[in-house]
Scaffold this active site. Structure first.
Site, PDB file in Angstrom:
ATOM      1  N   TYR A   1       0.827  -1.218   0.000  1.00  0.00           N
ATOM      2  CA  TYR A   1       0.000   0.000   0.000  1.00  0.00           C
ATOM      3  C   TYR A   1       0.863   1.271   0.000  1.00  0.00           C
ATOM      4  CZ  TYR A   1      -3.374   3.388   1.993  1.00  0.00           C
ATOM      5  OH  TYR A   1      -4.164   4.474   2.257  1.00  0.00           O
ATOM      6  N   ILE A   2       1.646   1.473   1.043  1.00  0.00           N
ATOM      7  CA  ILE A   2       2.436   2.717   1.121  1.00  0.00           C
ATOM      8  C   ILE A   2       3.600   2.643   0.131  1.00  0.00           C
ATOM      9  CG2 ILE A   2       3.663   4.289   2.667  1.00  0.00           C
ATOM     10  CD1 ILE A   2       2.116   2.911   5.008  1.00  0.00           C
TER      11      ILE A   2
ATOM     12  N   PHE B   1      10.057  -1.094   3.137  1.00  0.00           N
ATOM     13  CA  PHE B   1       8.665  -1.192   3.605  1.00  0.00           C
ATOM     14  C   PHE B   1       8.295  -2.617   4.025  1.00  0.00           C
ATOM     15  CE2 PHE B   1       8.412   2.352   0.555  1.00  0.00           C
ATOM     16  CZ  PHE B   1       7.710   3.286   1.282  1.00  0.00           C
TER      17      PHE B   1
ATOM     18  N   PHE C   1       4.986  -7.351   7.806  1.00  0.00           N
ATOM     19  CA  PHE C   1       3.597  -7.622   8.168  1.00  0.00           C
ATOM     20  C   PHE C   1       3.134  -6.491   9.102  1.00  0.00           C
ATOM     21  CE2 PHE C   1       4.614 -12.402   7.656  1.00  0.00           C
ATOM     22  CZ  PHE C   1       4.329 -12.342   6.305  1.00  0.00           C
TER      23      PHE C   1
ATOM     24  N   TYR D   1       4.092  -6.700  17.036  1.00  0.00           N
ATOM     25  CA  TYR D   1       4.315  -5.884  15.831  1.00  0.00           C
ATOM     26  C   TYR D   1       5.205  -4.689  16.161  1.00  0.00           C
ATOM     27  CZ  TYR D   1       3.502  -2.309  12.347  1.00  0.00           C
ATOM     28  OH  TYR D   1       3.698  -1.311  11.423  1.00  0.00           O
TER      29      TYR D   1
ATOM     30  N   ASN E   1      -1.642   6.863  11.168  1.00  0.00           N
ATOM     31  CA  ASN E   1      -2.621   6.048  10.426  1.00  0.00           C
ATOM     32  C   ASN E   1      -2.660   6.399   8.940  1.00  0.00           C
ATOM     33  OD1 ASN E   1      -3.369   5.830  13.333  1.00  0.00           O
ATOM     34  ND2 ASN E   1      -4.909   4.467  12.475  1.00  0.00           N
TER      35      ASN E   1
ATOM     36  N   ARG F   1     -11.281  -3.021  21.386  1.00  0.00           N
ATOM     37  CA  ARG F   1     -10.344  -3.982  20.804  1.00  0.00           C
ATOM     38  C   ARG F   1      -9.086  -3.969  21.676  1.00  0.00           C
ATOM     39  NH1 ARG F   1      -8.362  -2.943  14.678  1.00  0.00           N
ATOM     40  NH2 ARG F   1      -7.369  -1.153  15.662  1.00  0.00           N
TER      41      ARG F   1
HETATM   42  N1  UFG Z   1     -11.741   0.711  14.556  1.00  0.00           N
HETATM   43  C1  UFG Z   1     -13.075   0.448  14.819  1.00  0.00           C
HETATM   44  N2  UFG Z   1     -13.682  -0.535  14.085  1.00  0.00           N
HETATM   45  C2  UFG Z   1     -13.027  -1.248  13.114  1.00  0.00           C
HETATM   46  C3  UFG Z   1     -11.657  -0.947  12.862  1.00  0.00           C
HETATM   47  C4  UFG Z   1     -11.060   0.034  13.614  1.00  0.00           C
HETATM   48  O1  UFG Z   1     -13.701   1.062  15.658  1.00  0.00           O
HETATM   49  O2  UFG Z   1     -13.642  -2.131  12.495  1.00  0.00           O
HETATM   50  C5  UFG Z   1     -11.074   1.771  15.339  1.00  0.00           C
HETATM   51  C6  UFG Z   1      -9.901   1.245  16.144  1.00  0.00           C
HETATM   52  O3  UFG Z   1     -10.326   0.776  17.378  1.00  0.00           O
HETATM   53  C7  UFG Z   1      -9.026   2.494  16.219  1.00  0.00           C
HETATM   54  C8  UFG Z   1      -9.310   3.238  14.926  1.00  0.00           C
HETATM   55  O4  UFG Z   1     -10.549   2.700  14.444  1.00  0.00           O
HETATM   56  O5  UFG Z   1      -9.449   3.299  17.275  1.00  0.00           O
HETATM   57  C9  UFG Z   1      -8.248   3.010  13.865  1.00  0.00           C
HETATM   58  O6  UFG Z   1      -8.026   1.616  13.734  1.00  0.00           O
HETATM   59  P1  UFG Z   1      -7.168   0.985  12.548  1.00  0.00           P
HETATM   60  O7  UFG Z   1      -7.243  -0.496  12.723  1.00  0.00           O
HETATM   61  O8  UFG Z   1      -7.590   1.571  11.250  1.00  0.00           O
HETATM   62  O9  UFG Z   1      -5.706   1.514  12.825  1.00  0.00           O
HETATM   63  P2  UFG Z   1      -4.819   1.381  14.155  1.00  0.00           P
HETATM   64  O10 UFG Z   1      -4.789   2.730  14.778  1.00  0.00           O
HETATM   65  O11 UFG Z   1      -5.206   0.251  15.005  1.00  0.00           O
HETATM   66  O12 UFG Z   1      -3.422   0.919  13.524  1.00  0.00           O
HETATM   67  C10 UFG Z   1      -2.572   1.775  12.815  1.00  0.00           C
HETATM   68  C11 UFG Z   1      -1.800   0.950  11.790  1.00  0.00           C
HETATM   69  C12 UFG Z   1      -0.919  -0.064  12.474  1.00  0.00           C
HETATM   70  C13 UFG Z   1      -0.036   0.646  13.469  1.00  0.00           C
HETATM   71  C14 UFG Z   1      -0.868   1.463  14.410  1.00  0.00           C
HETATM   72  C15 UFG Z   1       0.023   2.281  15.295  1.00  0.00           C
HETATM   73  O13 UFG Z   1      -2.681   0.300  10.916  1.00  0.00           O
HETATM   74  O14 UFG Z   1      -0.123  -0.725  11.525  1.00  0.00           O
HETATM   75  O15 UFG Z   1      -1.698   2.377  13.700  1.00  0.00           O
HETATM   76  O16 UFG Z   1      -0.437   2.172  16.566  1.00  0.00           O
HETATM   77  F1  UFG Z   1       0.668  -0.238  14.191  1.00  0.00           F
END
Ligand code: UFG
Length: 327
Positions: free
Chosen positions: A15-16, A76, A79, A144, A173, A284
């Site tokens: 992606y990135i 990049f 996983f 991770y 993000n 989560r």
């Molecule tokens: N969320 C929901 N529902 C979903 C998916 C996500 O409510 O179905 C919320 C999560 O709880 C979070 C926010 O949306 O609060 C963003 O979640 P993402 O899964 O989109 O992204 P993350 O912040 O968990 O993860 C990102 C990157 C990771 C990295 C992380 C750094 O995708 O690779 O930021 O902490 F490790």
């Protein structure tokens, strides 16, 4: 004619990575991509730039670096799923940490001493200070994040021992799409918030919000959403900085502005003109309440600015991509 630098991009079909390859080529860099296509898509990279190759294929890596007269590597390939890393830590330490060691050994043999490394906000764990400066404590709370912390530490030693100069970009993000290039987010399974919300709008199947009882103004988690094209341009700034003799450094790659999950939903409703079907679920595991970058170091040192990271532009670009590719 001015000779443009030769850049090797690992994970360039992801992606990135693919958005960065696109910008590098448009700016005239000569780009070689290696990707094992375990997650990436061959269609995301021009065929003549792509070498299907594992990070563990030492002879091929050395040969590519030598024949391509590589000046710098952007790494990049990794996983990225926090949840999966908790269930299968070995997989993350093998691919992300040991895979990086294999790449660095090949760089040493080929004499390449400049590297831009994909790090993550996950190195900060549950931060005590928001916005988070690069000087905040490094305390990953999942495999991770730890797999990336370990590589950052090794890079410090490679600087001392071998003069390898590196930039670690700690991503917040990544989101959005570049529809002119036909590039966007295609994770399988998709776990990221914005594509999941857009999928809910398109299919009518509700997205679950992971918790609305966080200590934030509306109870949902706050994140720093950065358009993937702005993240790509940060990599190009980082490569130019290293090629210009810049010292090893870490930079937060975020915008400095946080949005809650509910604010993202509101933005999607404004852009699409449709209601987002959603339900509230439990938290989560491992989600910090707030992750927002202090990105002043990146802005000042690399003279970088986000140009596409308003929530509207992010959602609009991802919505076009969703409809073109998944409808
Ligand atoms: N969320 C929901 N529902 C979903 C998916 C996500 O409510 O179905 C919320 C999560 O709880 C979070 C926010 O949306 O609060 C963003 O979640 P993402 O899964 O989109 O992204 P993350 O912040 O968990 O993860 C990102 C990157 C990771 C990295 C992380 C750094 O995708 O690779 O930021 O902490 F490790």
């Amino acid at each position: 004619m001015l000779l443009m630098p030769n850049i090797l991009v690992t994970g360039g079909a992801g992606y990135i990575g693919s958005h960065t390859v696109y910008q590098l080529q448009r700016q005239g860099f000569t780009v070689s991509v290696i990707d094992d296509l375990s997650k990436g898509h061959s269609a995301s990279v021009p065929a003549d730039a792509l070498h299907v190759c594992s990070l563990f294929d030492h002879p091929q890596l050395v040969a590519l670096m030598r024949s391509g007269r590589i000046d710098a590597v952007i790494h990049f390939a990794a996983f990225i799923s926090v949840g999966e890393s908790g269930k299968e830590p070995e997989k993350y330490f093998h691919n992300n940490t040991a895979g990086s060691m294999s790449l660095f050994a090949a760089m040493a043999e080929a004499g390449v001493r400049k590297l831009v490394f994909s790090s993550t906000a996950a190195v900060y764990g549950n931060p005590t200070q928001v916005p988070i400066p690069e000087t905040a404590a490094i305390q990953a709370v999942n495999p991770y994040g730890e797999s990336k912390v370990m590589v950052e530490k090794v890079l410090d030693w490679l600087d001392t021992a071998r003069g390898v100069r590196s930039v670690r970009l700690r991503y917040f993000n990544a989101c959005g799409a570049n529809n002119d290039a036909g590039l966007g987010e295609r994770h399988d399974p998709e776990t990221h918030l914005i594509p999941l919300i857009l999928r809910a709008v398109r299919t009518g199947r509700p997205v679950t919000l992971f918790g609305d009882d966080y200590p934030t103004p509306d109870g949902t988690c706050i994140r720093d959403y950065i358009h993937v094209d702005d993240l790509a341009s940060a990599h190009i700034a980082a490569v130019n900085y290293l090629l210009g003799g810049g010292a090893t450094a870490a930079f937060n790659a975020g915008t400095g502005r946080g949005y809650s999950v509910r604010e993202v939903i509101n933005a999607v409703e404004r852009v699409t003109g449709k209601e987002v079907p959603h339900t509230i679920g439990p938290r989560r595991e491992g989600d910090p309440a707030q992750l927002v970058a202090d990105s002043s170091k990146l802005r000042q040192t690399l003279d970088w600015q986000p140009r596409h990271s308003t929530l509207e532009e992010i959602v609009e670009s991802a919505w076009v991509f969703e409809n073109r590719n998944f409808a």
